[in-house]
Design an enzyme around this catalytic site. Structure first.
Site, PDB file in Angstrom:
ATOM      1  N   GLU A 163     -50.893  54.466  16.700  1.00  0.00           N
ATOM      2  CA  GLU A 163     -52.276  54.760  18.086  1.00  0.00           C
ATOM      3  C   GLU A 163     -53.086  53.959  17.131  1.00  0.00           C
ATOM      4  O   GLU A 163     -53.479  54.297  16.223  1.00  0.00           O
ATOM      5  CB  GLU A 163     -52.255  56.346  17.592  1.00  0.00           C
ATOM      6  CG  GLU A 163     -53.148  57.167  18.636  1.00  0.00           C
ATOM      7  CD  GLU A 163     -53.468  58.453  18.520  1.00  0.00           C
ATOM      8  OE1 GLU A 163     -53.532  58.896  17.222  1.00  0.00           O
ATOM      9  OE2 GLU A 163     -53.564  58.883  19.443  1.00  0.00           O
ATOM     10  N   HIS A 200     -52.497  54.222  13.069  1.00  0.00           N
ATOM     11  CA  HIS A 200     -51.914  55.777  13.292  1.00  0.00           C
ATOM     12  C   HIS A 200     -50.452  55.422  13.555  1.00  0.00           C
ATOM     13  O   HIS A 200     -50.288  55.582  14.504  1.00  0.00           O
ATOM     14  CB  HIS A 200     -52.353  56.673  13.911  1.00  0.00           C
ATOM     15  CG  HIS A 200     -52.129  58.058  13.721  1.00  0.00           C
ATOM     16  ND1 HIS A 200     -52.109  58.985  14.759  1.00  0.00           N
ATOM     17  CD2 HIS A 200     -51.388  58.663  12.562  1.00  0.00           C
ATOM     18  CE1 HIS A 200     -51.320  59.959  14.693  1.00  0.00           C
ATOM     19  NE2 HIS A 200     -51.069  59.839  12.895  1.00  0.00           N
ATOM     20  N   SER A 258     -54.320  60.195   9.806  1.00  0.00           N
ATOM     21  CA  SER A 258     -54.263  61.431  11.222  1.00  0.00           C
ATOM     22  C   SER A 258     -55.577  61.904  12.521  1.00  0.00           C
ATOM     23  O   SER A 258     -55.630  63.013  13.605  1.00  0.00           O
ATOM     24  CB  SER A 258     -52.968  62.053  11.718  1.00  0.00           C
ATOM     25  OG  SER A 258     -53.695  63.441   9.853  1.00  0.00           O
ATOM     26  N   ASN A 277     -53.182  63.841  17.929  1.00  0.00           N
ATOM     27  CA  ASN A 277     -53.419  65.110  17.161  1.00  0.00           C
ATOM     28  C   ASN A 277     -54.913  66.430  18.100  1.00  0.00           C
ATOM     29  O   ASN A 277     -54.715  67.266  18.718  1.00  0.00           O
ATOM     30  CB  ASN A 277     -53.354  65.325  15.915  1.00  0.00           C
ATOM     31  CG  ASN A 277     -52.695  64.640  15.411  1.00  0.00           C
ATOM     32  OD1 ASN A 277     -51.731  65.282  15.239  1.00  0.00           O
ATOM     33  ND2 ASN A 277     -52.705  64.022  14.344  1.00  0.00           N
TER      34      ASN A 277
HETATM   35  N1  CAA Z   1     -36.145  55.965   8.782  1.00  0.00           N
HETATM   36  C1  CAA Z   1     -34.699  55.257   9.635  1.00  0.00           C
HETATM   37  N2  CAA Z   1     -33.766  55.586  10.249  1.00  0.00           N
HETATM   38  C2  CAA Z   1     -34.010  57.202  10.779  1.00  0.00           C
HETATM   39  C3  CAA Z   1     -34.636  57.216   9.993  1.00  0.00           C
HETATM   40  C4  CAA Z   1     -35.577  57.146   8.559  1.00  0.00           C
HETATM   41  N3  CAA Z   1     -36.166  57.851   7.690  1.00  0.00           N
HETATM   42  N4  CAA Z   1     -35.609  59.270  10.785  1.00  0.00           N
HETATM   43  C5  CAA Z   1     -34.244  59.163  11.627  1.00  0.00           C
HETATM   44  N5  CAA Z   1     -33.398  57.410  11.650  1.00  0.00           N
HETATM   45  C6  CAA Z   1     -32.855  57.596  12.896  1.00  0.00           C
HETATM   46  C7  CAA Z   1     -31.731  57.798  12.599  1.00  0.00           C
HETATM   47  O1  CAA Z   1     -30.658  56.759  11.835  1.00  0.00           O
HETATM   48  C8  CAA Z   1     -30.679  57.893  14.448  1.00  0.00           C
HETATM   49  O2  CAA Z   1     -30.345  56.397  14.469  1.00  0.00           O
HETATM   50  P1  CAA Z   1     -29.741  55.904  16.064  1.00  0.00           P
HETATM   51  O3  CAA Z   1     -30.141  56.326  17.201  1.00  0.00           O
HETATM   52  O4  CAA Z   1     -29.414  55.005  15.983  1.00  0.00           O
HETATM   53  O5  CAA Z   1     -28.393  56.757  15.838  1.00  0.00           O
HETATM   54  C9  CAA Z   1     -32.387  58.672  14.333  1.00  0.00           C
HETATM   55  O6  CAA Z   1     -33.065  58.136  13.689  1.00  0.00           O
HETATM   56  C10 CAA Z   1     -31.793  59.714  15.449  1.00  0.00           C
HETATM   57  O7  CAA Z   1     -31.892  60.415  14.373  1.00  0.00           O
HETATM   58  P2  CAA Z   1     -30.788  61.397  14.020  1.00  0.00           P
HETATM   59  O8  CAA Z   1     -29.803  61.574  15.080  1.00  0.00           O
HETATM   60  O9  CAA Z   1     -30.786  61.779  12.479  1.00  0.00           O
HETATM   61  O10 CAA Z   1     -31.534  62.762  14.677  1.00  0.00           O
HETATM   62  P3  CAA Z   1     -32.383  63.497  15.548  1.00  0.00           P
HETATM   63  O11 CAA Z   1     -31.916  63.213  17.285  1.00  0.00           O
HETATM   64  O12 CAA Z   1     -32.747  64.796  15.776  1.00  0.00           O
HETATM   65  O13 CAA Z   1     -33.748  62.023  15.492  1.00  0.00           O
HETATM   66  C11 CAA Z   1     -36.482  61.997  15.033  1.00  0.00           C
HETATM   67  C12 CAA Z   1     -34.930  62.624  14.451  1.00  0.00           C
HETATM   68  C13 CAA Z   1     -35.813  61.144  15.284  1.00  0.00           C
HETATM   69  C14 CAA Z   1     -36.986  62.721  13.848  1.00  0.00           C
HETATM   70  C15 CAA Z   1     -36.265  63.478  15.873  1.00  0.00           C
HETATM   71  O14 CAA Z   1     -35.789  64.409  15.121  1.00  0.00           O
HETATM   72  C16 CAA Z   1     -37.912  63.722  16.728  1.00  0.00           C
HETATM   73  O15 CAA Z   1     -37.926  62.600  17.450  1.00  0.00           O
HETATM   74  N6  CAA Z   1     -38.554  64.300  15.922  1.00  0.00           N
HETATM   75  C17 CAA Z   1     -40.050  64.529  16.461  1.00  0.00           C
HETATM   76  C18 CAA Z   1     -40.975  63.198  15.495  1.00  0.00           C
HETATM   77  C19 CAA Z   1     -42.279  63.410  15.820  1.00  0.00           C
HETATM   78  O16 CAA Z   1     -42.558  64.335  16.716  1.00  0.00           O
HETATM   79  N7  CAA Z   1     -42.819  62.918  15.464  1.00  0.00           N
HETATM   80  C20 CAA Z   1     -44.460  63.103  15.139  1.00  0.00           C
HETATM   81  C21 CAA Z   1     -44.661  63.942  13.921  1.00  0.00           C
HETATM   82  S1  CAA Z   1     -46.521  63.639  13.966  1.00  0.00           S
HETATM   83  C22 CAA Z   1     -46.670  61.833  13.366  1.00  0.00           C
HETATM   84  O17 CAA Z   1     -46.210  61.296  12.294  1.00  0.00           O
HETATM   85  C23 CAA Z   1     -48.545  61.943  13.347  1.00  0.00           C
HETATM   86  C24 CAA Z   1     -48.876  63.121  12.916  1.00  0.00           C
HETATM   87  O18 CAA Z   1     -50.193  62.564  13.047  1.00  0.00           O
HETATM   88  C25 CAA Z   1     -49.372  64.955  12.760  1.00  0.00           C
END
Ligand code: CAA
Length: 306
Positions: free
Chosen positions: A176, A164, A143, A214
């Site tokens: 990415e 990424h 990342s 990032n």
């Molecule tokens: N595997 C499979 N499906 C998953 C899952 C997983 N690990 N986690 C969630 N889901 C699915 C759920 O089943 C649900 O599916 P439907 O839309 O079909 O119902 C959907 O994702 C949404 O999940 P939830 O309803 O449980 O919860 P939510 O609406 O709060 O969404 C989230 C959860 C998608 C994580 C949301 O909170 C979100 O977008 N958060 C921000 C995530 C983010 O910013 N990620 C980037 C992080 S930075 C990074 O990764 C890289 C870095 O370099 C630091």
């Protein structure tokens, strides 16, 4: 050895790469590291019909990863997105291995998703370079670590690239793709096509500290931590402002807890060192929390309790 050679600018693999480096010829994928990102990446490739070898140093980590993938597939079954047969087929496409050197011998593509530490990744890339077939692309899910620097530790810099993914990998659409200085156009096109084949949207990015994601996300999280430290608002209220005012799915402090505060600090340090601007200095509260072992969700305590 000249720098140009280290960067692979005189790579002898170019012709062979035309045979190996088509996304069509990729069937066996090795995923190195069975943590949150590694198990998500394995999940997505296996779900799209690739044979995945998930590699980690201990069988316990691998067993945990398979349990997580099974649970996440179960979530998709419950939502009706996939069937129970799909779940079974996906799991049948994943095998686990603890020996890095031997596990990549048959790989057509390798993606590393180990802990975000340069010394560790360097060692892994050297082992991959010595054991994967000639012309096989070595990707990193890093990342923030320089893809050009990782590439220079191998003898196939032209075939090293950043791929990424974002957490949770089965849900987040973005990949990415980071081109190192020596990454060839064929290698880039292969990784782009592979990302599209697994339903992701690739974005091309040049190698620079923090890439795009990032470079923008971490200073926002860091600023949220300064806002908390200075007593401008409580953690919940800072997150509510960003969720309801800016339509972010999660507030920056909760997201920091999910990413891991140690990872956030490491990325801020990469930005600070790499760009040399004091605006990227890590917030003292972030440093203090990491020193105290408050690393977010994985340690049970960050800005929130888990
Ligand atoms: N595997 C499979 N499906 C998953 C899952 C997983 N690990 N986690 C969630 N889901 C699915 C759920 O089943 C649900 O599916 P439907 O839309 O079909 O119902 C959907 O994702 C949404 O999940 P939830 O309803 O449980 O919860 P939510 O609406 O709060 O969404 C989230 C959860 C998608 C994580 C949301 O909170 C979100 O977008 N958060 C921000 C995530 C983010 O910013 N990620 C980037 C992080 S930075 C990074 O990764 C890289 C870095 O370099 C630091």
């Amino acid at each position: 050895m000249t720098i140009a050679w280290q960067l692979g600018l005189f790579s002898t693999y170019h012709d062979f790469s035309l045979i190996v480096n088509s996304s069509m010829s990729i069937k066996n994928i090795s995923v190195i590291g069975a943590g949150t990102m590694g198990n998500g990446i394995a999940h997505v490739f296996a779900q799209n019909g690739y044979d995945v070898t998930l590699v980690d140093v201990g069988q316990q980590a691998l067993d945990r990863a398979i349990a997580t993938i099974t649970a996440n597939l179960g979530r998709q079954v419950k939502k009706g997105a996939i069937t129970e047969d799909d779940q079974k087929n996906t799991l049948a496409h994943i095998k686990t291995e603890t020996q890095l050197a031997t596990s990549v011998k048959a790989a057509d593509f390798v993606i590393e998703a180990a802990t975000e530490r340069y010394d560790l990744k360097k060692e892994i890339f050297q082992t991959l370079d010595n054991n994967a077939r000639e012309g096989v692309i070595l990707a990193s899910n890093t990342s923030s670590i320089s893809v050009t620097e990782l590439a220079a530790t191998t003898k196939r810099a032209s075939h090293v690239i950043g791929m990424h993914f974002f957490n949770p990998v089965p849900v987040m659409k973005l990949v990415e793709i980071i081109r190192g200085l020596a990454t060839t156009d064929e290698v880039y096109s292969t990784v782009k096509a592979l990302s599209e084949k697994v339903g992701k949207t690739p974005v091309e990015v040049n190698d620079a500290p923090g890439f795009v994601s990032n470079r923008i996300l971490m200073p926002m999280i860091n600023e949220a931590i300064y806002t908390l430290m200075e007593g401008v608002a409580k953690a919940e209220d800072i997150d509510t402002v960003m969720k309801l005012g800016m339509a972010h799915p999660m507030g920056p402090l909760q997201l920091a807890d999910f990413i891991g505060l140690d990872v956030c600090l490491a990325i801020m340090n990469v930005l600070h060192d790499g760009l040399g601007d004091s605006k990227y200095r890590a917030c003292p509260l972030l440093k203090k929390m990491v020193a105290a072992g408050m690393l977010g969700k994985k340690s049970g305590r960050g800005f929130y309790k888990y």
